[in-house]
Design a protein around this motif. Structure first.
Motif, PDB file in Angstrom:
ATOM      1  N   ASN A  57       0.484  -1.045  -0.099  1.00 18.44           N
ATOM      2  CA  ASN A  57       0.026   0.113  -0.502  1.00 18.44           C
ATOM      3  C   ASN A  57       1.431   0.852  -0.383  1.00 18.44           C
ATOM      4  N   GLY A  58       1.914   1.264   0.229  1.00 20.43           N
ATOM      5  CA  GLY A  58       3.310   2.283  -0.032  1.00 20.43           C
ATOM      6  C   GLY A  58       4.343   2.215   0.492  1.00 20.43           C
ATOM      7  N   PRO A  59       5.434   3.188   1.008  1.00 18.78           N
ATOM      8  CA  PRO A  59       6.645   2.434   2.162  1.00 18.78           C
ATOM      9  C   PRO A  59       5.817   2.428   2.812  1.00 18.78           C
ATOM     10  N   GLU A  60       6.359   1.550   3.368  1.00 21.96           N
ATOM     11  CA  GLU A  60       6.384   0.987   5.207  1.00 21.96           C
ATOM     12  C   GLU A  60       7.676   1.571   5.702  1.00 21.96           C
ATOM     13  N   PRO A  61       7.133   1.835   6.818  1.00 26.46           N
ATOM     14  CA  PRO A  61       8.869   1.671   7.849  1.00 26.46           C
ATOM     15  C   PRO A  61       9.860   0.504   8.715  1.00 26.46           C
ATOM     16  N   VAL A  62      11.125   1.070   8.306  1.00 24.15           N
ATOM     17  CA  VAL A  62      12.406  -0.384   8.991  1.00 24.15           C
ATOM     18  C   VAL A  62      12.242  -0.049  10.309  1.00 24.15           C
ATOM     19  N   HIS A  63      12.627   0.753  10.996  1.00 26.29           N
ATOM     20  CA  HIS A  63      12.493   0.900  11.978  1.00 26.29           C
ATOM     21  C   HIS A  63      11.124   0.969  12.836  1.00 26.29           C
ATOM     22  N   PHE A  64      11.619   0.324  13.889  1.00 27.31           N
ATOM     23  CA  PHE A  64      10.892   0.963  15.192  1.00 27.31           C
ATOM     24  C   PHE A  64      10.366   2.355  15.704  1.00 27.31           C
ATOM     25  N   ARG A  65      11.272   3.381  15.533  1.00 24.04           N
ATOM     26  CA  ARG A  65      10.754   4.997  15.874  1.00 24.04           C
ATOM     27  C   ARG A  65      10.080   5.198  14.776  1.00 24.04           C
ATOM     28  N   GLU A  66      10.348   4.683  13.354  1.00 25.54           N
ATOM     29  CA  GLU A  66       9.240   4.849  12.582  1.00 25.54           C
ATOM     30  C   GLU A  66       7.800   4.602  12.373  1.00 25.54           C
ATOM     31  N   ALA A  67       7.266   2.888  12.617  1.00 22.80           N
ATOM     32  CA  ALA A  67       7.364   2.787  12.972  1.00 22.80           C
ATOM     33  C   ALA A  67       5.600   3.918  13.760  1.00 22.80           C
ATOM     34  N   PHE A  68       6.976   3.884  15.265  1.00 24.72           N
ATOM     35  CA  PHE A  68       5.575   4.429  15.996  1.00 24.72           C
ATOM     36  C   PHE A  68       5.287   5.746  15.833  1.00 24.72           C
ATOM     37  N   ARG A  69       6.427   6.552  15.237  1.00 24.87           N
ATOM     38  CA  ARG A  69       5.680   7.301  14.484  1.00 24.87           C
ATOM     39  C   ARG A  69       4.355   7.664  13.472  1.00 24.87           C
ATOM     40  N   THR A  70       4.258   7.103  12.887  1.00 23.40           N
ATOM     41  CA  THR A  70       3.021   6.689  12.319  1.00 23.40           C
ATOM     42  C   THR A  70       1.558   6.547  12.760  1.00 23.40           C
ATOM     43  N   ARG A  71       1.603   6.047  14.244  1.00 23.65           N
ATOM     44  CA  ARG A  71       0.550   6.454  15.387  1.00 23.65           C
ATOM     45  C   ARG A  71       0.173   7.176  15.955  1.00 23.65           C
ATOM     46  N   PRO A 111       0.879  10.766  18.609  1.00 17.81           N
ATOM     47  CA  PRO A 111       1.257  10.710  20.249  1.00 17.81           C
ATOM     48  C   PRO A 111       0.287   9.444  20.658  1.00 17.81           C
ATOM     49  N   SER A 112       0.656   9.539  21.935  1.00 19.61           N
ATOM     50  CA  SER A 112       0.361   7.990  22.371  1.00 19.61           C
ATOM     51  C   SER A 112       0.200   8.341  23.812  1.00 19.61           C
ATOM     52  N   ASN A 113      -0.263   9.581  23.913  1.00 18.84           N
ATOM     53  CA  ASN A 113      -0.430   9.973  25.381  1.00 18.84           C
ATOM     54  C   ASN A 113      -1.949  10.412  25.825  1.00 18.84           C
ATOM     55  N   TYR A 114      -2.677  10.177  24.810  1.00 16.43           N
ATOM     56  CA  TYR A 114      -4.420   9.825  24.403  1.00 16.43           C
ATOM     57  C   TYR A 114      -4.853   9.672  23.558  1.00 16.43           C
ATOM     58  N   PRO A 115      -5.809   9.009  23.667  1.00 13.88           N
ATOM     59  CA  PRO A 115      -7.025   7.742  22.833  1.00 13.88           C
ATOM     60  C   PRO A 115      -7.271   8.426  21.897  1.00 13.88           C
ATOM     61  N   HIS A 116      -6.684   9.645  20.775  1.00  9.23           N
ATOM     62  CA  HIS A 116      -7.179  10.346  20.039  1.00  9.23           C
ATOM     63  C   HIS A 116      -6.597  10.357  18.835  1.00  9.23           C
ATOM     64  N   GLY A 117      -6.852  11.289  17.628  1.00 10.02           N
ATOM     65  CA  GLY A 117      -6.425  11.116  16.305  1.00 10.02           C
ATOM     66  C   GLY A 117      -6.383  10.029  15.939  1.00 10.02           C
ATOM     67  N   LYS A 118      -4.710   9.712  15.145  1.00  5.55           N
ATOM     68  CA  LYS A 118      -4.039   8.538  14.592  1.00  5.55           C
ATOM     69  C   LYS A 118      -4.141   7.551  15.585  1.00  5.55           C
ATOM     70  N   GLN A 119      -4.201   7.353  16.463  1.00  5.66           N
ATOM     71  CA  GLN A 119      -4.600   6.762  17.114  1.00  5.66           C
ATOM     72  C   GLN A 119      -6.192   5.318  17.441  1.00  5.66           C
ATOM     73  N   GLU A 120      -6.640   6.618  17.682  1.00  6.71           N
ATOM     74  CA  GLU A 120      -8.453   6.326  17.769  1.00  6.71           C
ATOM     75  C   GLU A 120      -8.931   5.779  16.214  1.00  6.71           C
ATOM     76  N   ALA A 121      -8.485   6.630  15.591  1.00  3.78           N
ATOM     77  CA  ALA A 121      -8.412   6.058  13.691  1.00  3.78           C
ATOM     78  C   ALA A 121      -8.036   4.676  13.292  1.00  3.78           C
ATOM     79  N   ARG A 122      -7.165   4.205  13.829  1.00  7.45           N
ATOM     80  CA  ARG A 122      -6.304   3.395  13.514  1.00  7.45           C
ATOM     81  C   ARG A 122      -6.627   1.734  14.403  1.00  7.45           C
ATOM     82  N   HIS A 123      -7.208   2.127  15.483  1.00  7.29           N
ATOM     83  CA  HIS A 123      -7.962   1.198  16.544  1.00  7.29           C
ATOM     84  C   HIS A 123      -6.599   0.401  17.198  1.00  7.29           C
ATOM     85  N   VAL A 124      -4.753   1.677  17.449  1.00  3.76           N
ATOM     86  CA  VAL A 124      -3.440   0.371  17.466  1.00  3.76           C
ATOM     87  C   VAL A 124      -4.132   0.557  18.995  1.00  3.76           C
TER      88      VAL A 124
END
Length: 101
Positions: free
Chosen positions: A72-86, A88-101
C-alpha cells in the motif's frame, strides 16, 4: 566497497500542529506514511531533503528515514518510524483512535 543505498522517505513535523508528516511525490505534506514518496536514489533523496528543509514555514526537523516498498506504499523499517506513524501515545484520539492501535 560502497554500501547499498536503502530506500528513504522524507519526514518531518507539521510546524503548527506538530503532527508527523511525510513528503509526497507531488510535493504535498501528508499525515499518511503510505502516501510518502519512496526514494530509491541517494542523490534524489538529498535533493528532496533540501526541498523539505527550504520550508521552515510549514515543517520542522525534516530528515530521511529508511523505508521499504509495501503493498500500500512505503513501510517503515525501524521501530521509531513505525511508532511515529501512530501519532502521540498519551491520549486515545487522532491517528490512534482512527486506526484502533
Amino acid at each position: 566497497m560502497a554500501r547499498k543505498f536503502t530506500p528513504k522517505i522524507v519526514t518531518a513535523n507539521d510546524l503548527i500542529e506538530g503532527d508527523v508528516v511525510y513528503l509526497t511525490a507531488d510535493d504535498r505534506w501528508s499525515r499518511l506514511h503510505e502516501e510518502a514518496e519512496l526514494i530509491e536514489d541517494e542523490a534524489h533523496a538529498q535533493l528532496r531533503l533540501l526541498f523539505a528543509q527550504a520550508q521552515p514555514d510549514r515543517v520542522v526537523g525534516p530528515y530521511l528515514a529508511d523505508a521499504l516498498p509495501g503493498p500500500n506504499g512505503p513501510e517503515p523499517v525501524h521501530f521509531r518510524e513505525a511508532f511515529r506513524t501512530r501519532g502521540p501515545s498519551n491520549y486515545p484520539h487522532g491517528k490512534q483512535e482512527a486506526r484502533h492501535v
